[in-house]
Design an enzyme around this catalytic site. Sequence first.
Site, PDB file in Angstrom:
ATOM      1  N   ASP A  24      11.115   5.069  -9.478  1.00 26.09           N
ATOM      2  CA  ASP A  24      10.872   5.629 -10.807  1.00 26.09           C
ATOM      3  C   ASP A  24      11.529   6.980 -11.013  1.00 26.09           C
ATOM      4  O   ASP A  24      11.800   7.379 -12.154  1.00 26.09           O
ATOM      5  CB  ASP A  24       9.359   5.742 -11.057  1.00 26.09           C
ATOM      6  N   SER A  72       0.821  -1.207   0.000  1.00 30.17           N
ATOM      7  CA  SER A  72       0.000   0.000   0.000  1.00 30.17           C
ATOM      8  C   SER A  72       0.863   1.268   0.000  1.00 30.17           C
ATOM      9  O   SER A  72       1.609   1.513  -0.938  1.00 30.17           O
ATOM     10  CB  SER A  72      -0.959  -0.035   1.197  1.00 30.17           C
ATOM     11  N   LYS A 132      -0.770  -3.935  -3.505  1.00 27.79           N
ATOM     12  CA  LYS A 132      -2.060  -3.310  -3.204  1.00 27.79           C
ATOM     13  C   LYS A 132      -2.044  -1.901  -3.791  1.00 27.79           C
ATOM     14  O   LYS A 132      -1.452  -0.996  -3.228  1.00 27.79           O
ATOM     15  CB  LYS A 132      -2.336  -3.254  -1.702  1.00 27.79           C
TER      16      LYS A 132
END
Length: 419
Positions: A328, A317, A342
């Site tokens: 990224d 999560s 999730k």
Amino acid sequence: MGKQRFWVKRLIGSLLLLVIGLGLLAPPALALTEEQKFVAEVWRIVDRAYVDDTFNHQNWWLIRQKLLKNPMGNREQAYSAVQQMLASLDDPFTRLLQPDQYRSLQTNTSGELTGVGLQIALDPETKKLRVIAPIAGSPAERAGIQPADTILKIDGVVTEGLSLDEAADRMRGPIGSSVRLTIGREGESVTDLEVKRDRIALNPVLADLRLQSRAETDKPAKIGYIRLSQFNANAAAEVAHSIDRLERQGAEAYILDLRNNPGGLLQAGIEIARLWLNEGTIVYTVNRQGVMGSFEATGDALTRDPLVVLVNQGTASASEILAGALKDNGRATILGEKTFGKGLIQSLFDLSDGSGLAVTVARYETPAHHDINKLGITPDVSLTLDPIRIDQIATQADRQYQAAVNLLTADSMVAAGDT
């Protein structure tokens, strides 16, 4: 002309009498009971907010009408009707939280709870009760329960068919009392564990400065180690305080340990990402209309020192939001195992009787537009870890931690800060 007006008036009068007569003959609309109003209240929130506007490919209005035809004599029957309605969405994260459950959740995110200290989820494929992670220092962790374990029984009651909240209710109880959990683990026999309930302090951050030797020089590397166990209301402030303290102590690089961190507050994950990123997107959110929003870095990073993030199957999560943002944006090297997966965002809604409603309102994507729901984040450096004791975490017995240290020293990342 006068006769025409006369007949027009008579015709209008007759029509009015007919309408009035029909109105008197029509049965009056039945008033909703308090229980039916409660069901309608929940239905209305889901209707407006739920991420899937097909409602799992079903006629959402028809479901409401069918439920309201059923007699509901008390609030428990209303709760049962709501749970039946929400179950039709096939989304374990959209759920009703009865008043005591809602208060418990609010306590959890505020920084303290009582119980065994387990973060759990329903496996979307097997429908079995799965452990995301035990809370650091909790009775569950001390008992040896691990991420990806399956809870088969609670005090002898089979968990298959129980909702998340029903399972959590059975594990709650007075401090000092015990609960027997039947645990299944891949490749091992089923085990019964007696876990004593306790008050669980949720200080989510453990941080200290580590001196590590390096090949290039006799001067040891100063590595700040930060372990974050949960994203509660205290998390961002505690991480910021830890980074500030470690910077003043001369930290040259960092290890951020998100292993077994089941997530928590979305906003906490975003704020912590901003402590490491000066610029770039942190996360994209996509609502039911496909409209994409984003959260961005604000130029307030507390350090630009090299960073390795440790993850495993219990990283879920908000932890995945943070790890994905750092990966990224090229801010950190992610090391460990593929994360839980999730990628759905829930909002909490207060209900009129003191209960709460958790509704999946959006999904999120990483800055590179990766949807991780049920897929997880793949680390840059994959390395599994054999089971170790609690007191061996972030020591020489911890292969993932040692690999992070090696990355920060052997690759001269730390040495670059000496120039």
